[in-house]
Design an enzyme around this catalytic site. Structure first.
Site, mmCIF file in Angstrom:
data_model
loop_
_atom_site.group_PDB
_atom_site.id
_atom_site.type_symbol
_atom_site.label_atom_id
_atom_site.label_comp_id
_atom_site.label_asym_id
_atom_site.label_seq_id
_atom_site.Cartn_x
_atom_site.Cartn_y
_atom_site.Cartn_z
ATOM 1 N N ARG A 40 0.652 -0.952 -0.032
ATOM 2 C CA ARG A 40 -0.131 -0.185 -0.158
ATOM 3 C C ARG A 40 1.041 1.355 -0.152
ATOM 4 N NH1 ARG A 40 -2.545 3.107 4.578
ATOM 5 N NH2 ARG A 40 -4.028 4.883 3.486
ATOM 6 N N GLU A 69 -7.556 8.366 6.901
ATOM 7 C CA GLU A 69 -7.541 9.143 7.661
ATOM 8 C C GLU A 69 -8.025 10.662 7.981
ATOM 9 O OE1 GLU A 69 -4.415 5.945 9.993
ATOM 10 O OE2 GLU A 69 -3.490 7.951 10.093
ATOM 11 N N ASN A 88 -6.926 1.719 9.646
ATOM 12 C CA ASN A 88 -5.664 1.200 10.173
ATOM 13 C C ASN A 88 -5.940 1.625 11.840
ATOM 14 O OD1 ASN A 88 -5.286 2.072 7.858
ATOM 15 N ND2 ASN A 88 -4.071 4.601 8.823
ATOM 16 N N TYR A 98 -3.856 1.755 16.340
ATOM 17 C CA TYR A 98 -3.163 1.473 17.121
ATOM 18 C C TYR A 98 -3.171 1.474 18.341
ATOM 19 C CZ TYR A 98 -0.519 3.257 12.331
ATOM 20 O OH TYR A 98 0.163 3.571 11.064
ATOM 21 N N GLU A 116 -2.887 -0.173 8.388
ATOM 22 C CA GLU A 116 -1.682 0.383 9.260
ATOM 23 C C GLU A 116 -1.715 -0.356 10.219
ATOM 24 O OE1 GLU A 116 -0.764 3.933 8.897
ATOM 25 O OE2 GLU A 116 -1.212 4.625 7.363
#
Length: 456
Positions: free
Chosen positions: A78, A167, A292, A294, A353
């Site tokens: 990506r 995002e 994504n 985290y 991500e």
């Protein structure tokens, strides 16, 4: 869960990057400046005065980087295209040399058996368009659709997975509300307008793709599950506001046709009355959603934390990354299950991500040992597999990031890469975490479930 569950044979194992963070040479061969080029060159904006002028020099070293992708066994990559490299003014005249770079990159990926996932916008708006108002200008949706159509016509014969935006929450919160990211505005009236026009732009690009594209187009959002610090009414209400602002803001309009009802309360007088026709236009279901992930947030009511009255509670007993993000793999399982429950279990999902910034010790005999990042990957891939066991339609995983790179306002200090980059020499060294990820790929996931003693 089976002792050694396999991932599907067609599962995409990838890594992710973005243009400004790795390419370098931002003005080379006729490219125009982006808002990030100008922001990074503004004194005091970036840690240590770093810029993306050289970054990982991927613009010149892309063939070697693709060879590293192949060495790791990845079957997908990506990346993003730089809008101002292709259209220096953001619209109008095409910079063919810039477009040729992405055509060469895609061709090289395919030569190595690696499927491209192309992101059209990863935060680097052409500076010329920002001077016309950027995402505050209603015409921005049409500028973006025209740019997207140019890329579709050039690359859709080779690219099967397209992403409109990366995002949008970060673009708006960091760039228009907090002012800590490009373009550096800090205006509560600007933030909801920019968010709305970004969603219109994504819808316009999806519409343009549906008119002539042949494959799939999706949207990528950063999601962070919210957990109340207690069961008090105040903490529960603050958690719902935080969830609306972080998670539902950019998904409910796309999938459900309306903004979360908490947003007018959160923004107060700065919340506009958006036309119903706009919401109808935004309500175009993408072919897939990229997530994504985290970390998580544990929320406690905090009346001093405008506009949410939702403060983050630090979980001191948990591991935290170099950016002080809590490591919480269960949150990935939870957020994937939440997406499937709220927006439909048939919706194809990709983890676009996921990664961690940890200190990398000096090389020892050419090896870089990074056990914390290796453990992070193992535990989060296990969490992804747990979501699949619960019926989540997960199609692939992209680690952030392939290379150590320019991490926006943090400059080059945080290192997320599977591959270490010596910025002085541009030498690449695959870290132990990268080797571990390669083993996971070769084993179709079975390596994730070996005894911990075998992994260290």
């Amino acid at each position: 869960m089976p002792e050694s569950p396999q991932f599907p044979a067609d599962f995409l194992w990838g890594a992710a990057t973005s243009a400004y963070q790795i390419e370098g040479s931002p003005l080379a061969d006729g490219a125009g400046p982006s808002i990030w080029h100008e922001f990074a060159h503004t004194p005091g904006r970036i840690r240590d005065g770093d810029t993306g002028d050289v970054a990982c020099d991927h613009y010149h070293r892309y063939r070697g980087d693709v060879a590293l992708l192949r060495e790791l066994g990845l079957n997908a990559y990506r990346f993003s295209t730089s809008w101002s490299r292709v259209l220096p003014e953001g619209r109008g005249a095409i910079n063919q040399r810039g477009l040729n770079f992405y055509q060469r990159l895609v061709d090289t990926l395919l030569e190595h058996g690696i499927q491209p996932m192309l992101t059209l916008y990863h935060w680097d708006l052409p500076a010329a368009l920002d001077r016309l108002g950027g995402w505050l200008n209603p015409d921005s949706a049409y500028w973006f659709a025209d740019y997207a159509q140019l890329l579709f016509r050039a690359l859709d014969d080779r690219v099967k997975l397209w992403v409109t935006l990366n995002e949008p929450w970060v673009v708006v919160d960091g760039g228009y509300l907090q002012g800590i990211l490009a373009p550096g505005r800090r205006n509560p009236f600007a933030a909801p307008l920019a968010a709305h026009h970004l969603l219109r732009a994504s819808a316009a690009a999806i519409q343009a793709y549906r008119a002539e594209g042949r494959h799939q187009i999706g949207l990528v959002v950063n999601l962070e599950p919210k957990y109340p610090a207690s069961e008090t009414a105040e903490d529960l209400a603050a958690t719902m506001r935080a969830d609306a602002y972080w998670n539902r803001y950019y998904l409910d309009p796309v999938f459900l046709g309306s903004y979360p009802p908490e947003l007018p309360e959160i923004f107060g007088a700065t919340w506009p009355d958006f036309p119903a026709a706009d919401l109808e236009f935004i309500h175009q279901r993408p072919d897939f959603l990229g997530v994504n992930y985290y970390s998580r947030q544990v929320v406690r009511h905090d009346p001093d934390d405008w506009p949410l009255a939702a403060g983050r509670v630090r979980q001191s007993r948990q591991t935290h990354t170099d950016l002080d993000w809590e490591v919480y793999p269960q949150g990935l399982t939870d957020i994937l299950e939440w997406v499937a429950s709220r927006y439909g279990s048939s919706l194809p999902l990709y983890i676009t991500e996921n990664g961690a910034a940890f200190y990398d010790p000096p090389q020892a005999e050419g090896e870089i040992s990074d056990p914390l990042r290796q453990r992070y990957l193992r535990d989060h891939l296990r969490a992804a597999r747990a979501a699949m066991e619960q019926g989540v339609n997960l199609r692939g995983y992209f680690a952030w990031s392939l290379l150590d790179n320019f991490e926006w306002a943090h400059g080059y200090s945080p290192r997320f890469g599977l591959i270490h980059v010596d910025y002085a020499t541009q030498q690449r060294t695959i870290k132990a975490s990268g080797r571990f990820y390669a083993e996971v790929i070769r084993s179709h996931g079975a390596a994730l479930f070996k005894a911990d003693s075998e992994r260290t």
